[in-house]
Enzyme design. Structure first.
Site, PDB file in Angstrom:
ATOM      1  N   LYS A 180      -9.753  -3.507  -8.113  1.00  0.00           N
ATOM      2  CA  LYS A 180      -8.474  -4.066  -8.562  1.00  0.00           C
ATOM      3  C   LYS A 180      -7.291  -3.146  -8.277  1.00  0.00           C
ATOM      4  CE  LYS A 180      -9.762  -7.470 -11.990  1.00  0.00           C
ATOM      5  NZ  LYS A 180     -11.233  -7.344 -12.127  1.00  0.00           N
ATOM      6  N   GLU A 185      -0.697 -10.160 -16.973  1.00  0.00           N
ATOM      7  CA  GLU A 185      -1.553 -10.661 -18.035  1.00  0.00           C
ATOM      8  C   GLU A 185      -2.963 -10.205 -17.708  1.00  0.00           C
ATOM      9  OE1 GLU A 185      -1.080 -12.874 -15.489  1.00  0.00           O
ATOM     10  OE2 GLU A 185      -3.225 -13.183 -15.158  1.00  0.00           O
ATOM     11  N   SER A 214     -18.160  -4.323  -6.134  1.00  0.00           N
ATOM     12  CA  SER A 214     -16.739  -4.346  -6.520  1.00  0.00           C
ATOM     13  C   SER A 214     -16.381  -3.346  -7.616  1.00  0.00           C
ATOM     14  CB  SER A 214     -16.353  -5.762  -6.947  1.00  0.00           C
ATOM     15  OG  SER A 214     -17.217  -6.230  -7.971  1.00  0.00           O
TER      16      SER A 214
END
Ligand code: PLP
Length: 425
Positions: A88, A110, A384
């Site tokens: 991310k 958010e 990931s």
């Protein structure tokens, strides 16, 4: 690589937002159009990713797993070794550079499970930006350790107590903030979803994964892999690793969704595959600013979802992923919670790597495929993220007798400390 046509990928994508948000999205789109082919900007991004997040991440061979499964040679692309423990941060750092170019000084986001909020708070601290994170009040309780770190990093975390008190309400609140603040505030979207240009922009930054992988495969085995497998929540790590390979039809691309506890409505998050005789099959719809496949009930309400991995527990999917699935470039698959836990354990025991539960979906799907392939073939699984954050869920799945005692002892120790107070002010 992937390019939209006016924000659309086939029939999916677009920009369905209140008029008041259009100027900010168009400003972003124009800046992105200027920068996406600018080598200097890409180099600036790579340098930040390298100096701050340890890129390039390694491509790790897994001889033990390969031997056990008896098929294709298995490799892992190690996004778990990024700063903050997942892919991310790639997207968030890139958007941070765009914020600097736009001369804005505040970011909002958010977050559901808190991973994207944490990555955003880290970026904001590093680049000297004010940061506000919207999070559902129930999610705050469930994921308090992430909230704790976001606040330590200097971010304001705003609990959202309306509706179901989770991600959707937090998103509404963040959009309300942005409608009033877009002159000096950027909305950091966390995955390859949302209104244009976000799906394309997030894919652009995440494609650093696939670009590195291309070079690493050449170096390690002198050609491209036969298959790449990634998990699909919103679709950003999958698009990041897939994008540079889209024009190479010999490389099979497999996206693994969350099969949850079965095909009943509300028990999974499978939007791309046919799954049992599910009643709430995903259908094309428009929500959250874009058109894609959403899990819906028969009367068109957004459906409920479940996954053991919070990051895959999402009702929609990237319009790019939806389009690639529809055009058969991407092969969808799914793994159930049970299969995921088994794959998690196998990787830990065999290779000494602790994967995130999201990434364990890619492992479960990848292990299945590897066994079907030939020994001469190469299969890459995009790992990931790392699994430290999942310790409580793992402890519940694989209990150790001392675990409860450990928690009780820890609580007792903490309340003793409070009395003797060793707090730093
Ligand atoms: C958030 C997250 C995902 C899912 O998001 P995508 O946008 O689909 O990549 C997958 N793995 C990890 C470790 C995550 O934190």
């Amino acid at each position: 690589m992937i390019r939209s046509e006016d924000g659309f990928f086939g029939q999916f994508g677009g920009r369905y937002v209140p008029e008041i948000l259009l100027p900010a999205l168009i400003e972003l789109e124009e800046l992105f159009a200027d920068l996406r082919d600018d080598d200097g900007f890409w180099r600036e991004y790579l340098l930040l990713a390298q100096q701050f997040s340890g890129r390039p991440t390694p491509l790790t061979p897994c001889p033990g797993l390969t031997r056990q499964l008896g098929g294709a040679r298995i490799w892992l692309k190690r996004e778990d070794l990024n700063h903050s423990g997942a892919h991310k941060v790639n997207n968030v750092l890139g958007q941070g550079l765009l914020v600097q170019r736009m001369g804005k000084r505040r970011v909002i986001a958010e977050t559901g499970a808190g991973q994207h909020g944490l990555a955003t708070a880290i970026m904001a601290a590093r680049l000297g930006l004010d940061c506000t994170i919207y999070m559902g009040a129930d999610d705050i309780e469930r994921q308090y350790s992430n909230v704790f770190w976001m606040r330590q990093l200097g971010a304001e975390v705003v609990p959202v107590s309306t509706g179901a008190r989770t991600l959707k309400e937090a998103m509404d609140e963040a959009l309300r903030d942005w409608a009033a603040s877009s002159d000096d505030t950027h909305y950091v979207l966390g995955t390859a979803c949302g209104p244009a240009p976000f799906p394309e922009l997030v894919t652009y930054f995440q494609s650093v994964i696939g670009l590195e992988l291309k070079d690493q495969c050449q170096e390690e085995f002198g050609r491209y892999p036969d298959e790449i497998v990634a998990c699909v929540g919103g679709g950003s790590n999958a698009m990041g690793v897939f994008a540079p390979f889209l024009d190479l039809p010999e490389v099979r691309l497999t996206g693994v969704e969350a099969g949850g506890t079965g095909p009943r409505p509300g028990a999974h998050s499978v939007r791309l595959s046919a799954y049992g005789d599910q009643q709430d099959a995903a259908e094309t719809g428009i929500a959250q600013g874009f058109k894609t496949l959403f899990l819906q009930s028969r009367d068109g309400q957004l459906g409920a979802t479940h996954s053991v991995a919070a990051g895959l527990d999402y009702v929609g999917v990237s319009p790019i992923v939806a389009h690639l699935t529809e055009t058969l470039r991407l092969t969808p698959a799914y793994a159930t919670d049970q299969e995921v836990l088994k794959a998690f354990q196998l990787l830990m025991r065999t290779e000494g790597i602790i994967p995130a539960l999201e990434s364990s979906h890619a492992l479960a799907g990848g292990f299945k495929r590897a066994a079907e392939l030939d020994k001469s073939q190469h299969l890459v699984i995009n790992l990931s993220g790392r699994g430290d954050k999942d310790i409580f869920k793992i402890a519940r799945a694989f209990p150790q007798p001392e675990w409860r005692e450990f928690l009780d002892r820890e609580l007792a120790r903490q309340s003793n400390e409070k009395e003797g107070s060793t707090d730093v002010a």
